[in-house]
Every structure is written in C-alpha cells, then in structure tokens.
Design a protein around this motif. Structure first.
Motif, PDB file in Angstrom:
ATOM      1  N   TYR A  15      13.996   9.057 -32.772  1.00 12.91           N
ATOM      2  CA  TYR A  15      13.726  10.344 -31.738  1.00 12.91           C
ATOM      3  C   TYR A  15      13.593   9.080 -30.415  1.00 12.91           C
ATOM      4  O   TYR A  15      13.933   9.993 -28.596  1.00 12.91           O
ATOM      5  N   ALA A  16      13.392   8.350 -30.827  1.00 15.62           N
ATOM      6  CA  ALA A  16      13.731   7.525 -28.817  1.00 15.62           C
ATOM      7  C   ALA A  16      15.361   7.298 -28.159  1.00 15.62           C
ATOM      8  O   ALA A  16      15.568   7.575 -27.337  1.00 15.62           O
ATOM      9  N   LEU A  17      16.029   7.344 -29.356  1.00 11.96           N
ATOM     10  CA  LEU A  17      17.417   7.454 -28.902  1.00 11.96           C
ATOM     11  C   LEU A  17      17.977   8.631 -28.622  1.00 11.96           C
ATOM     12  O   LEU A  17      18.834   8.903 -27.994  1.00 11.96           O
ATOM     13  N   LEU A  18      17.686   9.456 -28.834  1.00  9.22           N
ATOM     14  CA  LEU A  18      17.062  10.921 -28.804  1.00  9.22           C
ATOM     15  C   LEU A  18      16.372  11.696 -27.345  1.00  9.22           C
ATOM     16  O   LEU A  18      17.138  12.548 -26.375  1.00  9.22           O
ATOM     17  N   ILE A  24      16.879  14.830 -20.317  1.00  7.70           N
ATOM     18  CA  ILE A  24      17.676  15.404 -19.036  1.00  7.70           C
ATOM     19  C   ILE A  24      18.612  16.682 -19.462  1.00  7.70           C
ATOM     20  O   ILE A  24      18.305  17.700 -18.272  1.00  7.70           O
ATOM     21  N   THR A  25      18.341  17.149 -20.886  1.00 10.87           N
ATOM     22  CA  THR A  25      18.811  18.464 -21.140  1.00 10.87           C
ATOM     23  C   THR A  25      17.228  19.537 -20.344  1.00 10.87           C
ATOM     24  O   THR A  25      17.515  20.796 -19.950  1.00 10.87           O
ATOM     25  N   VAL A  26      16.434  18.989 -20.632  1.00  8.09           N
ATOM     26  CA  VAL A  26      15.207  20.228 -20.238  1.00  8.09           C
ATOM     27  C   VAL A  26      15.005  19.765 -18.839  1.00  8.09           C
ATOM     28  O   VAL A  26      14.932  20.647 -18.222  1.00  8.09           O
ATOM     29  N   PRO A  32      15.227  24.305 -15.024  1.00 11.17           N
ATOM     30  CA  PRO A  32      16.298  25.633 -13.664  1.00 11.17           C
ATOM     31  C   PRO A  32      16.301  26.825 -14.059  1.00 11.17           C
ATOM     32  O   PRO A  32      16.615  27.648 -13.232  1.00 11.17           O
ATOM     33  N   ALA A  33      17.151  26.797 -15.293  1.00 10.80           N
ATOM     34  CA  ALA A  33      16.847  28.145 -16.061  1.00 10.80           C
ATOM     35  C   ALA A  33      16.083  29.015 -16.337  1.00 10.80           C
ATOM     36  O   ALA A  33      15.859  30.168 -16.113  1.00 10.80           O
ATOM     37  N   GLY A  34      14.507  28.028 -16.154  1.00  9.51           N
ATOM     38  CA  GLY A  34      13.557  28.889 -16.745  1.00  9.51           C
ATOM     39  C   GLY A  34      12.626  29.571 -15.478  1.00  9.51           C
ATOM     40  O   GLY A  34      12.570  30.717 -15.435  1.00  9.51           O
TER      41      GLY A  34
END
Length: 294
Positions: A15-18, A24-26, A32-34
């Motif tokens: 989880y730390a690596l992800l 960045i995705t959020v 921004p999409a939301g």
C-alpha cells in the motif's frame, strides 16, 4: 514441478508503494473530473458570485447549438485523419528501417527526435512553414497553381493542423512498430519467401497480422492523442479558425470556459468529451480486440 513463491511479510509495504500513484490519480484526475461533473449541472457568473443548479440545461443547450455539433464533426474528421496519417507513415518508415542491415540505429535515432519537440514548438514550426506570406510550402505550392491561405480557407487550415499533429506523433508510433517488427520470428518470413511469397504478400499475410497487438495499442493511443493532446498545436496555429473550421472539442472547452467565461457549458463539454473517449475505448476493446492475434 512446484513453483517457488515469494512471500512478503510486511503487509503495509504494497500500500505504501501504491500510495504515490493513487495520490496522483486522485489529485490530477478524479478530483478535477468530479469538479467538472458538478460544474456541468450549475450555472455560474464569471466571477463566481452567484450559482444556480440547472440540472441538464447545459447539456441540452449544447446539443441545440449548431456550433457545438459542427465541432463534433470537425473533431471526428481530425481524429480519423491524424490517426490514419501518423500510423500509416510510421508503419512505412518502420518497415523501411527494419529492412536496413547497416545504419538502422542511426535512422531510428533521427526519426525519434521529433517526439522530443514540445507541441507548441511543433505548432509554431508548421505555422511558419505554411505561412501564406513568408512560408516555404505556400511558395512551392504556388507553382502548382495552389493559392494557399489557411487564414481564410478552412480546408487549408485543417490540412495544416493534421500535418502538424501527425508529424508530432509519427515518432511515437514508429518506435512501437519497429519493436513489433523486430519481435517477429525471421524464420516465418524466410519460410514464406521460400514458398514463393513476395514482399507484399509476406507483409499482408504474416507481418501485419502479427503486428495487430501493437496496432491495436497505437490505435487507442492515437485517438486519445488527437482528442486531447493536440490543444497546444491548435492554439498556436489556427486558434480554432477560420470560422470554426478547426475548432475541435478540446479547444472549444478552453475557448468557452477560459475565454468566454461560460463555466457551466465548458464543464458539460469536458464531461461529454470524456464520455466519448471512454465509449470509443470500450468499443475498441470490446469489438476491435477480437481481431487482434496475440
């Protein structure tokens, strides 16, 4: 035979690596999409002093707007033209380089260089080349009886835009096509040559079908490139003109939202553009991928 498995006792480490990628995705996509989805249901003044909830009024107004429907058609023509030109030319160059025994690496390096050029620089370069007053290409076209002027001729402007956008993307496609060609077993091609198949027959029956995974991947990438990443080229070359002839959807989102300060309409356009790309990607994976030979 028993397969060896590696077990990591630390359950927090994955989880730390992800976490950086998820963050960045959020921050740069989901948030921004939301915000765009929420804004598409609102009507705001340019200064954000008053906001009203209008449901689907922004969407219905768009599909009643002839300028927006024309922009949809312009975007479709532009995306198809850029995808076809950039992929076909890249495949032709990749086949030519793959046949070279010597200097193949040098030619590959030279052909890859345009991909390092920023989109704005690429747009300015082709704007100068096609400039009706000082450009080299209009001067050469004048000998063929072509009075080139992309400032007043919409077809000329679209041709210039397709050439600039395709030139920028050819290098990217070329790299993948070269890698795909070099992964094809030479024994298959040599066997077909022994059986009497000519170069064109070998390409159609052996080489191109084995390149289908690479072609499918590049098809998706190029459509997304034409729909999103060509904004800077449009901005510095034509600005969506003349008379909206090159006003593709991604540029219209900018023009209406930033220049026109119509936030609700711009947000609705960005949501529709996102849904179009998602739908195209779904269709490609659902139906086109069936023809891909892995």
């Amino acid at each position: 035979m028993q397969t060896k498995r590696t077990i990591f006792p630390n359950k927090i480490l994955p989880y730390a690596l992800l976490a950086p990628q998820i963050a960045i995705t959020v921050v740069f996509f989901l948030w921004p999409a939301g915000q765009a989805i929420v804004s598409s249901f609102l009507r705001e003044d340019p200064f954000g002093l008053s906001t009203s909830f209008v449901w689907f009024a922004n969407y219905t107004r768009l599909f009643d707007d002839p300028a927006y429907l024309d922009s949809l058609w312009v975007t479709a023509v532009f995306a198809v033209a850029v995808t076809f030109c950039s992929m076909s030319i890249a495949l032709l160059l990749a086949v030519a380089v793959n046949r070279l025994i010597r200097m193949g690496g040098v030619y590959t390096t030279l052909l890859v260089w345009p991909y390092a050029v920023a989109p704005v620089v690429a747009g300015v370069l082709w704007w100068f080349l096609f400039n009706p007053t000082i450009g080299l290409l209009p001067y050469l076209l004048s000998f063929a009886g072509v009075n080139w002027n992309h400032r007043i001729n919409g077809d000329h402007a679209m041709i210039m835009l397709v050439v600039a956008a395709s030139w920028k993307q050819i290098s990217y496609n070329f790299l993948f096509f070269v890698a795909g060609l070099q992964s094809i077993p030479r024994s298959l091609i040599e066997a077909a040559a022994i059986d009497g198949a000519g170069p064109w027959k070998r390409f159609v029956t052996i080489i191109f079908p084995l390149l289908s995974p690479t072609t499918f991947f590049l098809l998706i990438i190029n459509i997304n490139y034409a729909m999103f990443d060509t904004f800077a080229i449009v901005d510095v070359t034509t600005g969506g003109g003349p008379a909206g002839a090159t006003n593709i959807l991604v540029y219209k989102v900018f023009a209406d939202g930033v220049l026109g300060l119509n936030i609700g309409s711009s947000a609705a356009q960005s949501v529709i553009l996102m849904l179009i790309v998602i739908a195209l990607t779904f269709v490609q994976f659902r139906y086109v991928e069936r023809r891909v030979q892995y």
